[in-house]
Design an enzyme around this catalytic site. Structure first.
Site, PDB file in Angstrom:
ATOM      1  N   ASP A  25     -21.547 -32.098  39.735  1.00  0.00           N
ATOM      2  CA  ASP A  25     -22.383 -31.537  38.664  1.00  0.00           C
ATOM      3  C   ASP A  25     -23.112 -32.629  37.894  1.00  0.00           C
ATOM      4  OD1 ASP A  25     -19.833 -32.430  37.829  1.00  0.00           O
ATOM      5  OD2 ASP A  25     -20.118 -31.461  35.885  1.00  0.00           O
ATOM      6  N   GLU A  26     -24.174 -32.216  37.248  1.00  0.00           N
ATOM      7  CA  GLU A  26     -24.840 -32.987  36.199  1.00  0.00           C
ATOM      8  C   GLU A  26     -25.149 -34.430  36.574  1.00  0.00           C
ATOM      9  OE1 GLU A  26     -23.434 -30.764  32.146  1.00  0.00           O
ATOM     10  OE2 GLU A  26     -22.047 -32.247  32.936  1.00  0.00           O
ATOM     11  N   ASN A  27     -25.644 -34.633  37.764  1.00  0.00           N
ATOM     12  CA  ASN A  27     -26.169 -35.954  38.098  1.00  0.00           C
ATOM     13  C   ASN A  27     -27.615 -35.975  37.610  1.00  0.00           C
ATOM     14  OD1 ASN A  27     -27.192 -38.264  39.283  1.00  0.00           O
ATOM     15  ND2 ASN A  27     -27.180 -37.413  41.363  1.00  0.00           N
TER      16      ASN A  27
END
Ligand code: ACM
Length: 681
Positions: free
Chosen positions: A317-319
């Site tokens: 997630d959330e790269n």
């Protein structure tokens, strides 16, 4: 009408009342309950037998059952410890039988049938996992009257709606010692949950010992990590309660702690240190270097040997892609390999992970972001960004589970999570696609919790999510849920969970032991701010204290909920005669508001004496104003007189001011008071 028919109707009525009665104690509500006649009275001769093909842990859980029954009733039940090979008691009260030992895995058989008659209780299941679920049901059925403790006669046939019913715990943001995890496993088992998702690595900490790469935990964990022996203990403890442990190693983003010891894995070559802030950070693994995959192969293979479950979570997630975008070698790699964007680059990275996990016999789990047409379908998507993500994954043919709507760190009420169904009709899934929805997980992200406060954020609200995932879809009555949740909350303390007892302890510390009653009156109607507003309201950081008033207050403040409900209820039947129930409601509202109002002078003294709570003086001030206005409104309504317009606008102004948080805490009775004011118009 014949006498027989009248009798039959009578029986049916009693039956349905009894059935409601049974539901009033059980959480999650079982698949079906059929009331019987009479009750099983508990005395010192109570005894348990275990037969069939059972796993060893069934003896332990049966033994726990007996100790817990002992503890709840105070009856000294004489039976010796229940152990494999024990001699069976001459007369049996509870007869346990399981056909198969069963195997701890997704889709294991957790069904059971519990039959209570006045002479015998029998608990039958296909597998040992059904037995331990049934033992929890039986304990919840314990009742008391002046004659003693008993179980009402009933037949419960039960099975879960979804096979994946999880809780994510995040010891990476704030360290959580082993005992915190163990007591929460007990809580999960009490609510028939079956997956503990451990989020073990983050920007702020690396919490698992790696023998292959010791700098991961030594430098990344700053001394706070689970040794492999401790992890084995956690896994064993969970397995013996029918709970799988799924570890998460969040990559390629959220990975600063990996880079402290092994900066060569990073996209941007620099020195890295443990992150102290919360949020989405730039450090990210380098997906273009073979060294990254060699490292991950060795590490994930080591972890695959440690964690027996078939599923392993790689985060994903959330790269934010910032370090990828600013690196010339990444841009070159994308051009050379015809990779159009970062999502595609991450898919390439995930494909390599998928190979490593497959080689180790593991199924890959990841957050929404890992979904990509290039990724094989034998993975599980964990949907956190919305129900749409869940539908998209199922429509694309991926097994999926839901976490959006189950983010318990957002401090929303249990009712909100409770009504969030993994399979709402609006998703428009076909019956084949519906089968891909495995269930869901409550997520207890660790930014704002410590070992001292985490239980109060998980419990009792997670019980509502556990019920959503276990019980039939049409079990949706909020009032019933809250009533049962209140009972379960107290039972959960049996396992050493601290969600109730730490409340008073923390308040006591805030006022150095003097004035805790006054402080509690305010805390009872206050809640931490919702939806990560806390991050915006103060200079939050991993090293800040989590011992303030906001940390002592709890989500879904019961006293405030009850007050708002009472207001709503009273106003609803306000026209017409002054019947008794209305008079009583008025009296209760008056007493409550008066009690709050009269607390204020002493409360101000307590606040003045304790600098740590100076920040909540405006909250107390607003409480004083609100309760005064509330009392005035109550009189207008009772006398059926209209309040002057100037007063209404002044009073609503007070409400607006009282909606502002102070000390990251907000008053939860504002809506009830505003409703009273609006009723004076
Ligand atoms: C997530 O909340 N970033 C999975």
């Amino acid at each position: 009408m014949s006498k027989r028919i009248v009798n039959l109707i009578g029986l049916a009525l009693i039956s349905s009342l009894l059935s409601i009665h049974t539901h009033a104690q059980l959480m999650p509500v079982p698949y079906s309950t059929e009331p019987g006649i009479g009750k099983f009275q508990i005395n010192a001769g109570f005894s348990v037998s275990v037969a069939g093909n059972v796993s060893e842990f069934v003896y332990d859980r049966a033994d726990d059952f007996l100790r817990r029954l002992n503890g709840r009733t105070g009856i000294f039940i004489g039976q010796e410890r229940i152990r494999k090979g024990m001699s069976q008691p001459a007369t049996v009260s509870l007869k346990i039988f399981s056909k198969e030992a069963g195997e701890l895995a997704l889709g294991m058989n957790e069904s059971y049938e519990l039959r209570i008659t006045p002479d015998l209780i029998s608990l039958n299941a296909v597998s040992s996992y059904g037995i331990i679920r049934g033992l929890e049901t039986l304990l919840q059925l314990l009742e008391a009257d002046p004659e003693g403790y008993f179980f009402n006669a009933v037949t419960v046939k039960d099975k879960p709606r979804f096979p994946w019913r999880g809780l994510l715990i995040d010891p990476a943001r704030h360290w959580l010692p082993v005992d915190v995890i163990l007591r929460n496993i007990d809580g999960m088992a009490a609510l028939k949950m079956n997956v503990l998702h451990l989020h073990l690595t983050e920007d702020q900490g690396f919490r698992i010992e790696s023998k292959a790469y010791p700098k991961l935990h030594e430098l990344g964990g700053e001394g706070d990590y689970y040794s492999q022996e401790q992890i084995k203990e956690i896994i064993r403890y969970a397995a013996d309660r029918g709970i799988r442990v799924v570890p998460e190693f969040d990559i390629p983003g959220h990975a600063t702690s990996w880079l402290v010891g092994y900066p060569e894995l990073a996209t941007v070559q620099q020195e890295y240190s443990i992150e102290r802030e919360w949020g989405i950070m730039n450090p990210v693994l380098d997906p273009t270097k073979e060294r990254t995959y060699e490292f991950l192969d060795t590490f994930l293979t080591e972890m695959a040997g440690l964690f027996p479950d078939a599923y392993m979570h790689i985060g994903g997630d959330e790269n934010n892609g910032k370090h990828w975008n600013q690196s010339a070698h990444i841009t070159k790699f994308k051009e050379e390999n015809n990779i159009k964007d970062n999502h595609e680059l991450q898919a390439l990275f995930n494909k390599r992970l998928h190979k490593i996990l497959s080689k180790n016999g593991k199924m890959m789990v990841g957050w929404d972001e890992i979904q990509h047409p290039d990724i094989p379908k034998n993975i599980v998507i964990q949907s956190w960004r919305g129900q749409k993500g869940l539908a998209a994954a199922a429509k694309a043919g991926y097994p999926v589970m839901l976490s959006n709507g189950y983010y318990i760190d957002l401090i929303q009420p249990a009712s909100f999570h409770y009504l969030n169904d993994p399979l709402p009709d609006e998703l428009g899934l076909t019956s084949e696609e519906k089968k891909l929805v495995l269930g869901g997980e409550a997520t207890m992200w660790g930014e704002q919790v410590t070992a001292e406060t985490i239980d109060s954020r998980i419990w009792p609200r997670t019980a509502a999510i556990a019920e959503r995932l276990w019980s039939p879809a049409d079990v949706r009555d909020i009032a019933s849920m809250y009533e049962r949740m209140g009972k379960i909350s107290i039972q959960l303390e049996e396992h050493g969970l601290t969600h109730e007892k730490n409340y008073d302890m923390m308040l006591r510390r805030l006022c150095a032991g003097k004035g805790v009653d006054e402080l509690r009156i305010l805390a009872d109607v206050a809640e931490p701010v919702k939806r990560y507003r806390r991050n915006a309201l103060s200079d939050v950081n991993a090293l800040m204290p989590y011992t303030r008033f906001v940390d002592a207050t709890r989500p879904d403040a019961q006293k405030a909920r009850e007050f708002n409900y009472m207001v709503n209820h009273w106003l609803k039947d306000r026209d017409g005669s002054q019947n008794d129930s209305k008079k009583n409601n008025y009296k209760a509202l008056f007493q409550q508001l008066n009690h709050w109002y009269s607390n204020n002078n002493q409360l101000f003294n307590v606040i003045d004496q304790n600098p740590i709570i100076h920040e909540i003086r405006p909250l107390a001030e607003n409480m004083r104003k609100m309760t005064f206005i509330g009392l005035q409104a109550l009189e207008y309504i009772k006398n059926q007189s209209k309040a002057p317009e100037a007063w209404i606008s002044f009073a609503l102004g007070i409400c607006d001011e009282a909606r502002k948080p102070y000390g990251e805490t907000e008053l939860m009775i504002v809506e009830g008071i505003a409703e009273l004011i609006n009723a004076c118009k």
